[in-house]
Design a protein around this motif. Structure first.
Motif, PDB file in Angstrom:
ATOM      1  N   ALA A 196       0.830  -1.202   0.000  1.00 52.06           N
ATOM      2  CA  ALA A 196       0.000   0.000   0.000  1.00 52.06           C
ATOM      3  C   ALA A 196       0.868   1.256   0.000  1.00 52.06           C
ATOM      4  O   ALA A 196       0.552   2.241  -0.670  1.00 52.06           O
ATOM      5  N   ASN A 197       1.961   1.213   0.758  1.00 49.32           N
ATOM      6  CA  ASN A 197       2.889   2.343   0.794  1.00 49.32           C
ATOM      7  C   ASN A 197       3.470   2.606  -0.589  1.00 49.32           C
ATOM      8  O   ASN A 197       3.602   3.755  -1.021  1.00 49.32           O
ATOM      9  N   PHE A 198       3.789   1.521  -1.308  1.00 44.62           N
ATOM     10  CA  PHE A 198       4.343   1.645  -2.655  1.00 44.62           C
ATOM     11  C   PHE A 198       3.329   2.247  -3.626  1.00 44.62           C
ATOM     12  O   PHE A 198       3.633   3.193  -4.359  1.00 44.62           O
ATOM     13  N   VAL A 199       2.097   1.697  -3.632  1.00 40.75           N
ATOM     14  CA  VAL A 199       1.072   2.168  -4.578  1.00 40.75           C
ATOM     15  C   VAL A 199       0.696   3.615  -4.281  1.00 40.75           C
ATOM     16  O   VAL A 199       0.541   4.432  -5.199  1.00 40.75           O
ATOM     17  N   ASN A 200       0.557   3.943  -2.994  1.00 42.02           N
ATOM     18  CA  ASN A 200       0.204   5.316  -2.618  1.00 42.02           C
ATOM     19  C   ASN A 200       1.288   6.296  -3.060  1.00 42.02           C
ATOM     20  O   ASN A 200       0.997   7.339  -3.662  1.00 42.02           O
ATOM     21  N   GLY A 223       8.849   7.519  -0.974  1.00 40.67           N
ATOM     22  CA  GLY A 223       7.959   6.593  -0.282  1.00 40.67           C
ATOM     23  C   GLY A 223       7.691   5.347  -1.112  1.00 40.67           C
ATOM     24  O   GLY A 223       7.662   4.231  -0.583  1.00 40.67           O
ATOM     25  N   ALA A 224       7.494   5.527  -2.427  1.00 42.59           N
ATOM     26  CA  ALA A 224       7.275   4.377  -3.308  1.00 42.59           C
ATOM     27  C   ALA A 224       8.514   3.490  -3.366  1.00 42.59           C
ATOM     28  O   ALA A 224       8.408   2.256  -3.350  1.00 42.59           O
ATOM     29  N   ALA A 225       9.688   4.111  -3.424  1.00 41.37           N
ATOM     30  CA  ALA A 225      10.933   3.344  -3.463  1.00 41.37           C
ATOM     31  C   ALA A 225      11.122   2.540  -2.182  1.00 41.37           C
ATOM     32  O   ALA A 225      11.556   1.379  -2.213  1.00 41.37           O
ATOM     33  N   LEU A 226      10.792   3.144  -1.032  1.00 37.30           N
ATOM     34  CA  LEU A 226      10.904   2.433   0.232  1.00 37.30           C
ATOM     35  C   LEU A 226       9.925   1.263   0.295  1.00 37.30           C
ATOM     36  O   LEU A 226      10.256   0.181   0.779  1.00 37.30           O
ATOM     37  N   GLY A 227       8.705   1.483  -0.217  1.00 39.75           N
ATOM     38  CA  GLY A 227       7.736   0.395  -0.251  1.00 39.75           C
ATOM     39  C   GLY A 227       8.206  -0.748  -1.129  1.00 39.75           C
ATOM     40  O   GLY A 227       8.080  -1.918  -0.767  1.00 39.75           O
ATOM     41  N   ALA A 228       8.761  -0.413  -2.309  1.00 43.39           N
ATOM     42  CA  ALA A 228       9.277  -1.439  -3.220  1.00 43.39           C
ATOM     43  C   ALA A 228      10.449  -2.179  -2.588  1.00 43.39           C
ATOM     44  O   ALA A 228      10.569  -3.412  -2.701  1.00 43.39           O
ATOM     45  N   LEU A 229      11.328  -1.439  -1.906  1.00 42.45           N
ATOM     46  CA  LEU A 229      12.471  -2.065  -1.246  1.00 42.45           C
ATOM     47  C   LEU A 229      12.014  -3.016  -0.146  1.00 42.45           C
ATOM     48  O   LEU A 229      12.546  -4.127  -0.011  1.00 42.45           O
ATOM     49  N   GLN A 230      11.009  -2.614   0.620  1.00 39.35           N
ATOM     50  CA  GLN A 230      10.495  -3.473   1.679  1.00 39.35           C
ATOM     51  C   GLN A 230       9.886  -4.747   1.109  1.00 39.35           C
ATOM     52  O   GLN A 230      10.081  -5.840   1.656  1.00 39.35           O
ATOM     53  N   MET A 231       9.134  -4.628   0.013  1.00 41.33           N
ATOM     54  CA  MET A 231       8.561  -5.821  -0.610  1.00 41.33           C
ATOM     55  C   MET A 231       9.652  -6.747  -1.126  1.00 41.33           C
ATOM     56  O   MET A 231       9.544  -7.976  -1.010  1.00 41.33           O
TER      57      MET A 231
END
Length: 277
Positions: A196-200, A223-231
């Motif tokens: 959700a963090n990535f998509v947002n 924020g999107a990069a951090l979400g992608a990195l976490q996934m």
């Protein structure tokens, strides 16, 4: 007259007519679909913690809920609302207005439920006074000190303030990423929230790119990069119990999405109780 809620769509329709054939699917996606998606996800994240918090209010006890993120949410949304006024953007305004109301309400509820003289209440006081003081300083500068400056200067000042508040959010997931890499264990990450963090972030970064607004693009792209990195880390270092996001107990990461959707903050919480799924 055009209803307030229809104003952004009316504006896009006028631009669409003026562009004619050039108003293709890419334009519609970047100017309408992306901000609408960001609006929906942001508000789901804002309100997903409401049922649990209302239950704590009904019981008259804060329990393990952590109200400290809400003063930050209040300041973050208030600053982006101010920014939306300078760029004349309805999408950005309505994406943050509900979050500001949530921030105000749960800051008050959290303060009322926290033990008198306890560390939580003291922390809420410090964060709230400090952040509101920063907002007042911003208002003083933009409204009085810099009243003779250009609108572009004022817009940049507010945008930089918005980005500064977001650094509070991004400090926690960066620390957690470092911990995951060191331990090679991603059990502290939660896949639905990271997604959700990535998509947002990607939605609002796309919209910022469409507006050629780097103050809107940059923090959301991060924020999107951090979400992608976490996934990616969840896939690279799966927990021993299987996929992250099961019904077991796990340690949530206090990232941007966590602060909004799960007010318990860091600590042991039930993965099945997370509202954002």
């Amino acid at each position: 007259s055009i209803p307030l809620a229809a104003a952004p769509f009316a504006r896009v329709a006028r631009v669409y007519q003026s562009r004619g054939a050039m108003a293709d699917a890419k334009y519609v996606f970047m100017r309408i679909v992306a901000p609408l998606l960001g609006f929906l996800i942001a508000n789901v994240m804002f309100f997903s913690g409401v049922p649990g918090f209302l239950e704590r209010k009904r019981r008259g006890a804060l329990g393990n809920f952590n109200p400290l993120p809400y003063p930050v949410i209040l300041a973050n949304c208030a600053s982006w609302i101010a920014y939306s006024l300078y760029i004349d953007d309805y999408f950005l305004f309505f994406a943050n207005a509900p979050g500001m109301l949530v921030g105000v309400y749960f800051t008050m509820v959290g303060y009322g439920l926290s033990p008198y003289g306890g560390k939580t209440r003291d922390a809420i006081e410090r964060w709230t006074v400090g952040l509101v003081g920063a907002l007042l300083a911003l208002t003083l500068y933009v409204g009085l000190v810099a009243r003779k400056e250009s609108d572009e200067h004022k817009q940049t000042t507010i945008g930089l303030f918005c980005n500064a508040v977001l650094l509070v959010y991004y400090a926690s997931p960066l620390t957690t990423v470092k911990e995951v890499l060191e331990k090679r264990d991603a059990s502290s990450l939660y896949f639905p929230i990271s997604c959700a963090n990535f998509v947002n972030g990607a939605s609002w970064a796309t919209y910022g790119l469409a507006l050629n607004d780097w103050l809107l693009f940059a923090p959301n792209a991060m924020g999107a990069a951090l979400g992608a990195l976490q996934m990616a880390l969840i896939r690279a270092y799966p927990s021993e119990g299987g996929e992250n996001g099961g019904g077991r107990e796990m340690r949530q990461t206090p990232s941007t999405a966590d602060l909004l959707s799960n007010p318990t903050g860091p600590g042991l919480v039930s993965g099945g109780d997370t509202a954002l799924v």
